[in-house]
Scaffold this motif. Sequence first.
Motif, PDB file in Angstrom:
ATOM      1  N   ILE A 115      18.019 -10.317  17.833  1.00 18.13           N
ATOM      2  CA  ILE A 115      18.061  -9.569  16.578  1.00 18.13           C
ATOM      3  C   ILE A 115      17.722 -10.444  15.370  1.00 18.13           C
ATOM      4  N   ASP A 116      18.244 -11.661  15.348  1.00 19.02           N
ATOM      5  CA  ASP A 116      18.093 -12.495  14.152  1.00 19.02           C
ATOM      6  C   ASP A 116      16.977 -13.528  14.238  1.00 19.02           C
ATOM      7  N   ASN A 117      16.471 -13.798  15.419  1.00 20.10           N
ATOM      8  CA  ASN A 117      15.543 -14.922  15.544  1.00 20.10           C
ATOM      9  C   ASN A 117      14.307 -14.611  16.380  1.00 20.10           C
ATOM     10  N   SER A 118      13.979 -13.350  16.547  1.00 21.00           N
ATOM     11  CA  SER A 118      12.808 -13.006  17.357  1.00 21.00           C
ATOM     12  C   SER A 118      11.871 -12.084  16.577  1.00 21.00           C
ATOM     13  N   LEU A 119      10.653 -11.968  17.071  1.00 20.78           N
ATOM     14  CA  LEU A 119       9.673 -11.072  16.466  1.00 20.78           C
ATOM     15  C   LEU A 119      10.146  -9.626  16.538  1.00 20.78           C
ATOM     16  N   TYR A 120      10.806  -9.288  17.641  1.00 20.99           N
ATOM     17  CA  TYR A 120      11.335  -7.923  17.778  1.00 20.99           C
ATOM     18  C   TYR A 120      12.301  -7.587  16.640  1.00 20.99           C
ATOM     19  N   GLY A 121      13.239  -8.503  16.360  1.00 24.08           N
ATOM     20  CA  GLY A 121      14.200  -8.253  15.292  1.00 24.08           C
ATOM     21  C   GLY A 121      13.524  -8.101  13.940  1.00 24.08           C
ATOM     22  N   ALA A 122      12.504  -8.929  13.690  1.00 22.00           N
ATOM     23  CA  ALA A 122      11.778  -8.833  12.422  1.00 22.00           C
ATOM     24  C   ALA A 122      11.058  -7.499  12.311  1.00 22.00           C
ATOM     25  N   ARG A 123      10.447  -7.057  13.403  1.00 21.18           N
ATOM     26  CA  ARG A 123       9.742  -5.768  13.398  1.00 21.18           C
ATOM     27  C   ARG A 123      10.715  -4.613  13.183  1.00 21.18           C
ATOM     28  N   LEU A 124      11.885  -4.700  13.811  1.00 20.62           N
ATOM     29  CA  LEU A 124      12.869  -3.632  13.654  1.00 20.62           C
ATOM     30  C   LEU A 124      13.331  -3.526  12.211  1.00 20.62           C
ATOM     31  N   ARG A 125      13.642  -4.647  11.583  1.00 19.39           N
ATOM     32  CA  ARG A 125      14.082  -4.617  10.186  1.00 19.39           C
ATOM     33  C   ARG A 125      12.973  -4.107   9.268  1.00 19.39           C
ATOM     34  N   ALA A 126      11.739  -4.500   9.575  1.00 23.85           N
ATOM     35  CA  ALA A 126      10.607  -4.026   8.769  1.00 23.85           C
ATOM     36  C   ALA A 126      10.445  -2.516   8.904  1.00 23.85           C
ATOM     37  N   ALA A 127      10.582  -2.002  10.139  1.00 22.45           N
ATOM     38  CA  ALA A 127      10.418  -0.568  10.374  1.00 22.45           C
ATOM     39  C   ALA A 127      11.511   0.238   9.685  1.00 22.45           C
ATOM     40  N   VAL A 128      12.725  -0.313   9.655  1.00 21.90           N
ATOM     41  CA  VAL A 128      13.835   0.381   9.001  1.00 21.90           C
ATOM     42  C   VAL A 128      13.649   0.384   7.489  1.00 21.90           C
ATOM     43  N   ASP A 129      13.265  -0.748   6.933  1.00 22.52           N
ATOM     44  CA  ASP A 129      13.138  -0.872   5.482  1.00 22.52           C
ATOM     45  C   ASP A 129      11.958  -0.075   4.927  1.00 22.52           C
ATOM     46  N   ASN A 130      10.843  -0.058   5.657  1.00 24.60           N
ATOM     47  CA  ASN A 130       9.650   0.654   5.179  1.00 24.60           C
ATOM     48  C   ASN A 130       8.789   1.044   6.374  1.00 24.60           C
ATOM     49  N   ALA A 131       9.077   2.229   6.935  1.00 27.07           N
ATOM     50  CA  ALA A 131       8.381   2.668   8.147  1.00 27.07           C
ATOM     51  C   ALA A 131       6.880   2.832   7.915  1.00 27.07           C
ATOM     52  N   SER A 132       6.503   3.325   6.749  1.00 26.46           N
ATOM     53  CA  SER A 132       5.074   3.542   6.474  1.00 26.46           C
ATOM     54  C   SER A 132       4.314   2.219   6.458  1.00 26.46           C
ATOM     55  N   MET A 133       4.867   1.213   5.813  1.00 26.73           N
ATOM     56  CA  MET A 133       4.215  -0.091   5.772  1.00 26.73           C
ATOM     57  C   MET A 133       4.172  -0.716   7.170  1.00 26.73           C
ATOM     58  N   ALA A 134       5.271  -0.531   7.934  1.00 25.34           N
ATOM     59  CA  ALA A 134       5.294  -1.079   9.290  1.00 25.34           C
ATOM     60  C   ALA A 134       4.188  -0.456  10.147  1.00 25.34           C
ATOM     61  N   ARG A 135       3.991   0.856  10.003  1.00 25.93           N
ATOM     62  CA  ARG A 135       2.907   1.508  10.743  1.00 25.93           C
ATOM     63  C   ARG A 135       1.545   0.983  10.281  1.00 25.93           C
ATOM     64  N   ALA A 136       1.430   0.707   8.993  1.00 26.69           N
ATOM     65  CA  ALA A 136       0.153   0.247   8.441  1.00 26.69           C
ATOM     66  C   ALA A 136      -0.258  -1.108   9.009  1.00 26.69           C
ATOM     67  N   VAL A 137       0.736  -1.934   9.382  1.00 27.74           N
ATOM     68  CA  VAL A 137       0.400  -3.251   9.934  1.00 27.74           C
ATOM     69  C   VAL A 137       0.397  -3.245  11.460  1.00 27.74           C
ATOM     70  N   ILE A 173      26.293 -12.148  26.167  1.00 28.80           N
ATOM     71  CA  ILE A 173      25.619 -11.061  25.455  1.00 28.80           C
ATOM     72  C   ILE A 173      25.499 -11.380  23.967  1.00 28.80           C
ATOM     73  N   ALA A 174      26.542 -11.986  23.387  1.00 31.57           N
ATOM     74  CA  ALA A 174      26.510 -12.332  21.965  1.00 31.57           C
ATOM     75  C   ALA A 174      25.380 -13.315  21.672  1.00 31.57           C
ATOM     76  N   VAL A 175      25.228 -14.334  22.505  1.00 36.70           N
ATOM     77  CA  VAL A 175      24.171 -15.327  22.293  1.00 36.70           C
ATOM     78  C   VAL A 175      22.794 -14.678  22.440  1.00 36.70           C
ATOM     79  N   ALA A 176      22.642 -13.848  23.477  1.00 35.96           N
ATOM     80  CA  ALA A 176      21.351 -13.193  23.715  1.00 35.96           C
ATOM     81  C   ALA A 176      20.975 -12.277  22.549  1.00 35.96           C
ATOM     82  N   LEU A 177      21.938 -11.504  22.058  1.00 31.76           N
ATOM     83  CA  LEU A 177      21.656 -10.576  20.963  1.00 31.76           C
ATOM     84  C   LEU A 177      21.413 -11.319  19.651  1.00 31.76           C
ATOM     85  N   TRP A 178      22.135 -12.415  19.448  1.00 31.93           N
ATOM     86  CA  TRP A 178      21.902 -13.218  18.239  1.00 31.93           C
ATOM     87  C   TRP A 178      20.447 -13.668  18.185  1.00 31.93           C
ATOM     88  N   TYR A 179      19.947 -14.148  19.312  1.00 31.08           N
ATOM     89  CA  TYR A 179      18.553 -14.591  19.330  1.00 31.08           C
ATOM     90  C   TYR A 179      17.604 -13.405  19.148  1.00 31.08           C
TER      91      TYR A 179
END
Length: 289
Positions: A160-182, A152-158
């Motif tokens: 959260i830290d190394n996938s498009l999903y993780g990047a989108r999640l961090r973007a949505a948390v940091d600036n939800a309005s900008m994330a919606r705009a893109v 589970i640790a290896v799967a989550l590392w990939y």
Amino acid sequence: MLGFWLTILLDGLSFGMILFIISVGLTITMGLMRVVNLAHGLFAMIGGYVAAYLTQRGGNFYLALLAAAVVPGIIGAATEVTLYRPLYRKSELSQVLLTIGIVFVGASLITEIFGAFPYPVQFPSYLTSPIDIGFRTYSAYRLFLIGIGAVIAVALWYLIDNSLYGARLRAAVDNASMARAVGINVNLLFTGTFAAGCALAGFGGAIGAGILALEPSYGFRYLALFLVVVIVGGEGSFKGSLVAALALGMIDTIGKYFFAQAAPYLLYTAVFFLLLWRPAGLYPARSAA
């Protein structure tokens, strides 16, 4: 003597892996999504009770584990949409009061349905028997926990830290309005992430039932442990949660071996000094740096 210390190491790792599997979902919801979810232990308890109910009636153990993840995940998705989402922009006190209220309701329902006594998961016989690991025989169940936790640790590392999903999640948390705009569907992303965190908690509650006993007070009894892992690791830090869970698992295990009566005090004393040393946690999330 070497065998004795290796046994302590394996005991600490297995306990730490349980803390990690359950707490990493709280790291995601509380650290990344910024939701004070004190009901997280309730979702772990629900998963454990689902697995216990199915295995006590002869159900397949691994299908029971799957159900233990799916059921809390579905409940988590429903509560995120109906209860949590309106509180995202509210104060932390409002989130605390709501989630504590959810735990009280959940504990009462569990007591009404399953009774007030411990409710064990029935593990397969090959997991409850010791196996030879060279220097001694050791619990197959604890080795199973270490193996599952590592996967589970290896799967989550990939993820959260190394996938498009993780990047989108961090973007949505940091600036939800900008994330919606893109073009990111922030609501769906948050619901799916919250559900995944609850599913992980439920899975951890099921496989960890041999160490963290299932009972109606589970959501309150172990909440402090789960919160400590998140805070010591660093809010929103996957790597921090893993390191903190393993470290606290080792500290607690060593305390139980050598200072049985003082073990709980040893654990929280260690937490106190760790936070004095690193107030933001061992590995603060990048967005918090």
